[in-house]
Design an enzyme around this catalytic site. Structure first.
Site, PDB file in Angstrom:
ATOM      1  N   LYS A  49       0.872  -1.175  -0.022  1.00 18.00           N
ATOM      2  CA  LYS A  49      -0.016  -0.021   0.005  1.00 18.00           C
ATOM      3  C   LYS A  49       0.663   1.156  -0.078  1.00 18.00           C
ATOM      4  CE  LYS A  49      -1.780   1.758   3.746  1.00 18.00           C
ATOM      5  NZ  LYS A  49      -2.754   1.790   4.880  1.00 18.00           N
ATOM      6  N   ASP A  54      -6.464   1.238   1.063  1.00 14.88           N
ATOM      7  CA  ASP A  54      -6.469   1.264   2.270  1.00 14.88           C
ATOM      8  C   ASP A  54      -7.773   0.960   2.835  1.00 14.88           C
ATOM      9  OD1 ASP A  54      -8.209   3.660   1.887  1.00 14.88           O
ATOM     10  OD2 ASP A  54      -6.813   4.995   2.992  1.00 14.88           O
TER      11      ASP A  54
END
Ligand code: SF4
Length: 259
Positions: free
Chosen positions: A130, A148
């Protein structure tokens, strides 16, 4: 009881694109909310953002970035001093270790520079997939999808994918949009999740995606109740965009920190 025809792949792609266009109009201010001026600063800020709001990170980083300018500065940091600087972001002992180790690895393996490839970034301390995508998209201009918690919740509410694993979500959503749009799409989805489509009480009655969202009704649909749930400095604009009187937005909503 009526039964609905299952959505075709083409239908889903078209709806996804419409959602993308609506988000572009809804959040013209969407951007990476972590302040930074280069790849190293963004890497550091994303490490600090774990379990912490971007706003809090942005309060800490000006002093931090002034004191630590290079990977070598982090590699040679005095642990106690660094801990004290980043303490307000929480988990500061672990984060300090990550920052010092990140500095060391960058110096030892990459000549002190943050590498611009996903395969390299994910090998660095404190940087998962991420974070790597955030860095690629915002510091290197390489399109990346950032899955997220907000992104995950919203694409599931929109039923754009049934996947639950972040990497699989990344690929599934990536297939619905042109690659060049991935970075800004991620920002806009995260903006919508922070300002409108909250985890616990989404502002359905004040949302620009009403006609495109199969989860409409998860939160209050009454405009007066929904408008109170909008957050952020553009809360009044968000209300106006769906035809609600901006004066119904409570002052504290517009001033509220986004999660
Ligand atoms: S209609 Fe409700 S659930 Fe759907 S995106 Fe908007 S706020 Fe979220």
């Amino acid at each position: 009881m009526t039964t609905r025809t299952p959505e075709t792949d083409l239908g889903r792609t078209r709806r996804a694109r419409r959602i993308g266009r609506a988000l572009t109009e809804t959040h013209p201010d969407a951007h990476c909310e972590l302040d930074h001026s280069n790849a190293l600063e963004l890497a550091v800020a994303t490490i600090l953002s774990a379990q912490c709001t971007d706003k809090k990170v942005n309060e800490v980083t000006p002093k931090l970035f002034a004191r630590y300018r290079t990977a070598a500065d982090y590699a040679g940091a005095d642990r106690a001093e660094l801990e004290e600087l980043i303490r307000p972001t929480g988990f500061y002992r672990n984060k300090t270790s990550s920052l010092i180790n990140l500095g060391r690895e960058l110096c030892e393996r990459y000549g002190g520079e943050v590498p611009g490839k996903l395969a390299d970034l994910v090998t660095l301390p404190g940087i998962g997939r991420k974070t790597a995508n955030v860095i690629l998209g915002n510091a290197f201009g390489v399109p990346g999808i950032t899955v997220d918690t907000h992104f995950q919740r919203l694409v599931q509410r929109w039923r754009l994918t049934d996947e639950t694993d972040p990497v699989k979500i990344e690929h599934a959503i990536g297939a619905l949009y042109p690659k060049r749009d991935w970075t800004m799409l991620s920002h806009r989805i995260i903006f919508h999740g922070r300002r409108v489509c909250h985890a616990r009480k989404p502002a359905c009655g004040a949302c620009t995606l009403v006609k495109l969202c199969p989860s409409y009704g998860t939160g209050p649909t009454d405009p007066v109740a929904a408008v109170k749930l909008l957050k952020g400095p553009r809360a009044r604009d968000l209300a106006a965009a769906v035809g609600i009187d901006p004066d119904l937005v409570p002052q504290q909503a517009a001033a509220a920190d986004v999660p």
